[in-house]
Design a protein around this motif. Structure first.
Motif, PDB file in Angstrom:
ATOM      1  N   ASP A 269      38.136  36.582  37.673  1.00  0.00           N
ATOM      2  CA  ASP A 269      37.216  35.836  38.527  1.00  0.00           C
ATOM      3  C   ASP A 269      37.002  34.405  38.036  1.00  0.00           C
ATOM      4  O   ASP A 269      36.107  33.717  38.500  1.00  0.00           O
ATOM      5  N   ASP A 270      37.829  33.982  37.104  1.00  0.00           N
ATOM      6  CA  ASP A 270      37.746  32.619  36.561  1.00  0.00           C
ATOM      7  C   ASP A 270      37.856  31.619  37.704  1.00  0.00           C
ATOM      8  O   ASP A 270      38.695  31.766  38.602  1.00  0.00           O
ATOM      9  N   ASP A 271      37.003  30.611  37.687  1.00  0.00           N
ATOM     10  CA  ASP A 271      36.992  29.606  38.764  1.00  0.00           C
ATOM     11  C   ASP A 271      38.299  28.823  38.855  1.00  0.00           C
ATOM     12  O   ASP A 271      38.586  28.223  39.893  1.00  0.00           O
ATOM     13  N   ARG A 272      39.083  28.812  37.781  1.00  0.00           N
ATOM     14  CA  ARG A 272      40.362  28.083  37.815  1.00  0.00           C
ATOM     15  C   ARG A 272      41.415  28.836  38.622  1.00  0.00           C
ATOM     16  O   ARG A 272      42.430  28.268  39.003  1.00  0.00           O
ATOM     17  N   VAL A 273      41.183  30.123  38.883  1.00  0.00           N
ATOM     18  CA  VAL A 273      42.103  30.908  39.710  1.00  0.00           C
ATOM     19  C   VAL A 273      41.719  30.652  41.167  1.00  0.00           C
ATOM     20  O   VAL A 273      40.563  30.854  41.555  1.00  0.00           O
ATOM     21  N   PRO A 274      42.665  30.197  41.984  1.00  0.00           N
ATOM     22  CA  PRO A 274      42.343  29.912  43.392  1.00  0.00           C
ATOM     23  C   PRO A 274      41.795  31.153  44.105  1.00  0.00           C
ATOM     24  O   PRO A 274      42.207  32.280  43.824  1.00  0.00           O
ATOM     25  N   ALA A 275      40.856  30.932  45.018  1.00  0.00           N
ATOM     26  CA  ALA A 275      40.216  32.036  45.745  1.00  0.00           C
ATOM     27  C   ALA A 275      41.232  32.960  46.421  1.00  0.00           C
ATOM     28  O   ALA A 275      41.097  34.187  46.332  1.00  0.00           O
ATOM     29  N   PRO A 276      42.275  32.430  47.101  1.00  0.00           N
ATOM     30  CA  PRO A 276      43.245  33.351  47.720  1.00  0.00           C
ATOM     31  C   PRO A 276      43.955  34.230  46.672  1.00  0.00           C
ATOM     32  O   PRO A 276      44.224  35.403  46.921  1.00  0.00           O
ATOM     33  N   ALA A 277      44.221  33.670  45.508  1.00  0.00           N
ATOM     34  CA  ALA A 277      44.868  34.444  44.446  1.00  0.00           C
ATOM     35  C   ALA A 277      43.917  35.516  43.921  1.00  0.00           C
ATOM     36  O   ALA A 277      44.342  36.638  43.625  1.00  0.00           O
ATOM     37  N   ARG A 278      42.628  35.194  43.823  1.00  0.00           N
ATOM     38  CA  ARG A 278      41.652  36.192  43.362  1.00  0.00           C
ATOM     39  C   ARG A 278      41.599  37.378  44.317  1.00  0.00           C
ATOM     40  O   ARG A 278      41.492  38.521  43.880  1.00  0.00           O
ATOM     41  N   LYS A 279      41.690  37.103  45.614  1.00  0.00           N
ATOM     42  CA  LYS A 279      41.698  38.199  46.602  1.00  0.00           C
ATOM     43  C   LYS A 279      42.950  39.066  46.425  1.00  0.00           C
ATOM     44  O   LYS A 279      42.894  40.282  46.515  1.00  0.00           O
TER      45      LYS A 279
ATOM     46  N   ILE B 207      44.654  39.424  43.641  1.00  0.00           N
ATOM     47  CA  ILE B 207      44.493  40.150  42.371  1.00  0.00           C
ATOM     48  C   ILE B 207      43.623  41.373  42.598  1.00  0.00           C
ATOM     49  O   ILE B 207      43.933  42.468  42.115  1.00  0.00           O
ATOM     50  N   GLU B 208      42.550  41.205  43.342  1.00  0.00           N
ATOM     51  CA  GLU B 208      41.657  42.326  43.659  1.00  0.00           C
ATOM     52  C   GLU B 208      42.421  43.426  44.410  1.00  0.00           C
ATOM     53  O   GLU B 208      42.279  44.613  44.116  1.00  0.00           O
ATOM     54  N   ALA B 209      43.245  43.025  45.370  1.00  0.00           N
ATOM     55  CA  ALA B 209      44.036  43.994  46.137  1.00  0.00           C
ATOM     56  C   ALA B 209      45.054  44.691  45.237  1.00  0.00           C
ATOM     57  O   ALA B 209      45.283  45.898  45.362  1.00  0.00           O
ATOM     58  N   ILE B 210      45.659  43.956  44.310  1.00  0.00           N
ATOM     59  CA  ILE B 210      46.628  44.541  43.384  1.00  0.00           C
ATOM     60  C   ILE B 210      45.942  45.558  42.484  1.00  0.00           C
ATOM     61  O   ILE B 210      46.456  46.667  42.281  1.00  0.00           O
ATOM     62  N   LEU B 211      44.796  45.200  41.942  1.00  0.00           N
ATOM     63  CA  LEU B 211      44.079  46.127  41.059  1.00  0.00           C
ATOM     64  C   LEU B 211      43.682  47.403  41.799  1.00  0.00           C
ATOM     65  O   LEU B 211      43.806  48.508  41.265  1.00  0.00           O
ATOM     66  N   ALA B 212      43.230  47.262  43.048  1.00  0.00           N
ATOM     67  CA  ALA B 212      42.873  48.435  43.852  1.00  0.00           C
ATOM     68  C   ALA B 212      44.113  49.289  44.129  1.00  0.00           C
ATOM     69  O   ALA B 212      44.064  50.523  44.033  1.00  0.00           O
ATOM     70  N   ALA B 213      45.230  48.643  44.454  1.00  0.00           N
ATOM     71  CA  ALA B 213      46.468  49.375  44.734  1.00  0.00           C
ATOM     72  C   ALA B 213      46.977  50.077  43.473  1.00  0.00           C
ATOM     73  O   ALA B 213      47.466  51.212  43.551  1.00  0.00           O
TER      74      ALA B 213
ATOM     75  N   ASP C 124      52.247  38.294  45.386  1.00  0.00           N
ATOM     76  CA  ASP C 124      52.794  38.982  46.558  1.00  0.00           C
ATOM     77  C   ASP C 124      53.984  39.866  46.159  1.00  0.00           C
ATOM     78  O   ASP C 124      54.138  40.980  46.683  1.00  0.00           O
ATOM     79  N   THR C 125      54.811  39.371  45.265  1.00  0.00           N
ATOM     80  CA  THR C 125      55.961  40.142  44.798  1.00  0.00           C
ATOM     81  C   THR C 125      55.494  41.413  44.086  1.00  0.00           C
ATOM     82  O   THR C 125      56.033  42.501  44.324  1.00  0.00           O
ATOM     83  N   MET C 126      54.484  41.267  43.216  1.00  0.00           N
ATOM     84  CA  MET C 126      53.945  42.443  42.519  1.00  0.00           C
ATOM     85  C   MET C 126      53.370  43.436  43.515  1.00  0.00           C
ATOM     86  O   MET C 126      53.620  44.636  43.417  1.00  0.00           O
ATOM     87  N   LYS C 127      52.606  42.945  44.466  1.00  0.00           N
ATOM     88  CA  LYS C 127      51.979  43.829  45.460  1.00  0.00           C
ATOM     89  C   LYS C 127      53.038  44.550  46.272  1.00  0.00           C
ATOM     90  O   LYS C 127      52.904  45.739  46.574  1.00  0.00           O
ATOM     91  N   GLY C 128      54.113  43.859  46.604  1.00  0.00           N
ATOM     92  CA  GLY C 128      55.208  44.489  47.343  1.00  0.00           C
ATOM     93  C   GLY C 128      55.823  45.645  46.554  1.00  0.00           C
ATOM     94  O   GLY C 128      56.115  46.701  47.124  1.00  0.00           O
TER      95      GLY C 128
END
Length: 158
Positions: free
Chosen positions: A37-47, A49-55, A119-123
């Motif tokens: 959740d570091d502010d240096r990570v762009p908001a779209p990337a944080r979303k 990351i959240e989806a990857i962790l849930a998956a 995106d590659t990881m999520k795929g």
């Protein structure tokens, strides 16, 4: 009192005072010291990351139900414990003033490359989940076909 009892007492943690609750355990440190959740990570990337962790959590639960090859389990654990944290940490560690160098070298911004990598990881996680789900789908289809044959109005012995 024996030697082991003496050593146990000597190295034991002090007992809490009567009437006080023991201190709650410290929360686990994030892998590789990364705060997703570091502010240096762009908001779209944080979303993402959240989806990857849930998956990853969902796939982990699926793997616990199934007999899964150690290779797949290891791949998921590496993604969760090594690859994702290292990717995000390496992005965070780039000084903002030098991120433009990545664009000059690749024609893509660092944030674009981060999101593309996520995106590659999520795929890949989705592919593993589909493969695990296929076993469940096959089992369900087989059981449904059996029930249909067994309890249909036709001859049960065919």
């Amino acid at each position: 009192m024996g030697l082991f009892d003496s050593l146990r007492k000597m190295f034991a943690a002090p007992e809490p005072e009567a009437g006080t609750a023991p201190a709650p355990p410290a929360p686990p440190a994030p892998p590789h010291g990364v705060d997703y959740d570091d502010d240096r990570v762009p908001a779209p990337a944080r979303k993402k990351i959240e989806a990857i962790l849930a998956a990853l959590e969902e796939v982990g639960a699926m793997m616990d139900r199934e007999q899964v090859q150690a290779v797949s389990r290891t791949e998921i654990e590496l993604m969760r414990d090594e690859h994702l944290p290292k990717l995000v940490k390496s992005y965070i560690d780039i000084p903002p003033a030098h991120r433009a160098e990545i664009f000059r070298k690749t024609g893509k911004s660092a944030s674009f490359i981060l999101e593309e990598s996520l995106d590659t990881m999520k795929g890949r996680i989705d592919e593993i989940a589909r493969n695990l789900a296929q076993h469940d789908l096959d089992a369900f289809s087989s059981n449904a076909a059996f029930i249909s044959r067994r309890y249909s109005d036709g001859d049960p012995f065919r």
